[in-house]
Design a protein around this motif. Structure first.
Motif, short mmCIF file in Angstrom:
data_model
loop_
_atom_site.label_atom_id
_atom_site.label_comp_id
_atom_site.label_asym_id
_atom_site.label_seq_id
_atom_site.Cartn_x
_atom_site.Cartn_y
_atom_site.Cartn_z
N CYS A 1 -5.24 5.27 3.74
CA CYS A 1 -5.88 3.96 3.73
C CYS A 1 -5.65 3.32 5.09
CB CYS A 1 -5.36 3.07 2.60
SG CYS A 1 -3.61 2.69 2.69
N LEU B 1 0.83 -1.21 0.00
CA LEU B 1 0.00 0.00 0.00
C LEU B 1 0.87 1.26 0.00
CD1 LEU B 1 -2.75 -1.15 2.51
CD2 LEU B 1 -3.09 -0.65 0.07
N ALA C 1 -6.91 -2.46 0.99
CA ALA C 1 -7.22 -1.73 2.22
C ALA C 1 -8.66 -1.99 2.64
CB ALA C 1 -6.99 -0.23 2.01
N LEU D 1 -5.94 -0.57 7.35
CA LEU D 1 -6.11 -2.01 7.46
C LEU D 1 -6.49 -2.32 8.89
CD1 LEU D 1 -2.89 -3.20 5.64
CD2 LEU D 1 -5.22 -3.60 4.88
N TRP E 1 -10.27 3.45 2.41
CA TRP E 1 -9.34 4.44 1.87
C TRP E 1 -10.12 5.66 1.41
CZ3 TRP E 1 -8.66 6.57 -3.07
CH2 TRP E 1 -9.45 6.04 -4.08
#
Length: 130
Positions: free
Chosen positions: A122, A39, A106, A124, A109
């Protein structure tokens, strides 16, 4: 981390992220680390290639959130007013998949304008409030 408008910065950003993750006990071969590094690679590449401006990379790890939530948040801020736009890459295209990858990897985002530019982010993991 300050990012110069140079494609070589993408590798430096990945190394920085791996080091920060390792410092928190997240090994580079763990799926979370691999995804976060990918990412970061995509967001920094987009900033460097599509804006031509320096940027600032920020990574917030779970223990750094005030509410202690388990999300990892990545942010890239730049001074360009150019709007991030997901593109539809065709089969053999060698670019145009960055935001599509971010969207697919993600949990969340987005982006917003700021004074003097924009910030794309973003996350997680569990949703954070605020």
């Amino acid at each position: 981390m300050e990012i110069r408008a140079d494609p070589m910065e993408v590798g430096r950003a990945r190394r920085w992220a791996r080091s920060r993750l390792a410092g928190c006990g997240i090994g580079q071969d763990e799926p979370l680390a691999e995804t976060v590094v990918l990412l970061i690679s995509e967001l920094v590449t987009n900033a460097v290639v599509h804006t031509g401006c320096p940027a600032v990379l920020r990574m917030l790890l779970p223990h750094q959130h005030a509410e202690g939530a388990g999300a990892v948040r990545v942010e890239v801020a730049d001074s360009s007013s150019r709007t991030p736009r997901p593109r539809q890459a065709e089969g053999d295209d060698t670019n145009g998949r960055g935001l599509e990858l971010v969207s697919g990897l993600a949990d969340r985002w987005g982006w917003h304008r700021e004074s003097g530019g924009k910030r794309i982010w973003c996350e997680l993991g569990p949703a954070t409030e605020g």
